[in-house]
Design a protein around this motif. Structure first.
Motif, PDB file in Angstrom:
ATOM      1  N   LYS A 125       0.709   3.957  -3.307  1.00  0.00           N
ATOM      2  CA  LYS A 125      -0.118   5.109  -2.972  1.00  0.00           C
ATOM      3  C   LYS A 125       0.312   6.347  -3.772  1.00  0.00           C
ATOM      4  CE  LYS A 125      -2.166   7.450   1.048  1.00  0.00           C
ATOM      5  NZ  LYS A 125      -3.516   6.961   0.751  1.00  0.00           N
ATOM      6  N   SER A 149       0.825  -1.210   0.000  1.00  0.00           N
ATOM      7  CA  SER A 149       0.000   0.000   0.000  1.00  0.00           C
ATOM      8  C   SER A 149       0.857   1.257   0.000  1.00  0.00           C
ATOM      9  CB  SER A 149      -0.964  -0.003   1.195  1.00  0.00           C
ATOM     10  OG  SER A 149      -0.251  -0.133   2.413  1.00  0.00           O
ATOM     11  N   GLU A 150       1.932   1.248   0.767  1.00  0.00           N
ATOM     12  CA  GLU A 150       2.841   2.393   0.811  1.00  0.00           C
ATOM     13  C   GLU A 150       3.510   2.607  -0.546  1.00  0.00           C
ATOM     14  OE1 GLU A 150       7.107   3.596   2.864  1.00  0.00           O
ATOM     15  OE2 GLU A 150       5.805   2.160   3.921  1.00  0.00           O
ATOM     16  N   ASN A 186      -5.363   1.425  -2.584  1.00  0.00           N
ATOM     17  CA  ASN A 186      -4.424   2.542  -2.638  1.00  0.00           C
ATOM     18  C   ASN A 186      -3.982   2.906  -4.052  1.00  0.00           C
ATOM     19  OD1 ASN A 186      -3.463   3.570   0.201  1.00  0.00           O
ATOM     20  ND2 ASN A 186      -3.776   1.358   0.403  1.00  0.00           N
ATOM     21  N   ASP A 232      -5.484  -4.019   0.291  1.00  0.00           N
ATOM     22  CA  ASP A 232      -4.764  -2.773   0.554  1.00  0.00           C
ATOM     23  C   ASP A 232      -4.115  -2.235  -0.715  1.00  0.00           C
ATOM     24  OD1 ASP A 232      -5.440  -2.687   3.209  1.00  0.00           O
ATOM     25  OD2 ASP A 232      -3.620  -3.684   3.899  1.00  0.00           O
TER      26      ASP A 232
END
Length: 288
Positions: free
Chosen positions: A55, A51-52, A82, A78
């Motif tokens: 994003k 997700s990081e 995102n 996730d």
């Protein structure tokens, strides 16, 4: 253009490095973070989660081991939540065409573009940015992403989603069968006392010449089977080839033989050898 690169194995690492060396902004994620960490010196941002990594990015490139690894990422909640609307996922892994088609439809429903873009050229092609990149998807999406792909090799749009994967399977038919042919030729020369290196030199420029003869043939002569392309990976490809052929009610008898040879190598503990180890399988059969 912000890019996320997921998967930094034998192929993914040099591909990501080439993007970074063109000063592209890159988030990098790998299941084994240690494999991605060295890219920090090239200004990569190492992400701690999918997700990081994805994003807010414009393009997500995945370069993963197999069907299961790709599905695990693309189906991750996730991950999906995102993704930026209108962004593009480019899966450069080698997977079954029907999986590419499945996720192409699923992501389109969520407003996300998708291209399947498997590659050929091995680790050398990845390092030298000369990969053959076979792309399936819409022309408009391809045109938007083409310059990014050119940093890693030579992209060609071959048809709608799934076509890239079919082309890669066809490529692996040629590669697998040719490695087998070279292995038999080198074996015959060695049995007859012909110098293998001089044999390869003698064929230069003729119809039998090519990268597989020059590169894989040399590995066979030197008995150097350190992995550039793994036996286990090529067995996966051969299984996918025959499944795809079965779905199309098509027989591929030579591919069946090569698949059985790779399968035997895995069963005899050679799964992490380079696929030029088909030479070992021929050697094994001559001992029986």
């Amino acid at each position: 253009m912000k890019i996320a690169f997921i998967g930094t194995g034998l192929m993914g690492y040099p591909m990501a490095k080439n993007l970074l060396e063109k000063n592209l902004e890159l988030n990098v994620f790998s299941r084994t973070i240690e494999k991605a960490k060295p890219l920090e010196k090239f200004a990569a941002k190492i992400s701690n989660s999918l997700s990081e990594a994805v994003k807010g990015v414009d393009v997500v490139i995945t370069m993963l081991t197999d069907d299961d690894a790709v599905e695990k990422v693309l189906s991750d909640q996730d991950f999906q939540e995102n993704l930026k609307k209108g962004s593009t996922i480019v899966d450069m892994s080698s997977i079954k065409p029907k999986i590419a088609i499945k996720y192409g439809k699923l992501l389109k429903d969520q407003g996300i573009n998708f291209l399947d873009a498997p590659v050929s050229g091995g680790t050398i092609g990845a390092e030298q940015a000369t990969l053959a990149i076979m792309v399936g998807g819409d022309q408009k999406v391809f045109d938007q992403i083409k310059d990014v792909l050119k940093v890693m090799g030579n992209p060609t749009l071959v048809g709608p989603i799934g076509s890239g994967q079919v082309s890669k399977l066809a490529n692996q038919i040629i590669v697998g069968i040719t490695i087998g042919a070279v292995a038999e030729a080198i074996t015959l020369c060695e049995k007859a006392g012909v110098d293998g290196n001089k044999f390869i030199k003698a064929l230069a420029g003729g119809f039998a010449d090519g990268k597989i003869l020059q590169n894989h043939g040399k590995r066979m002569i030197d008995k150097d089977f350190s992995p550039k392309g793994k036996v286990s990976t090529h067995l996966k490809d051969m299984n996918n080839i025959l499944e795809c052929a079965g779905d199309l009610n098509t027989q591929l008898p030579i591919s069946n033989l090569i698949k059985d040879m790779f399968k035997s190598l895995v069963e005899n503990g050679n799964d992490n050898d380079d696929h030029s180890a088909l030479y070992k399988e021929i050697e094994r059969r001559n001992k029986n």
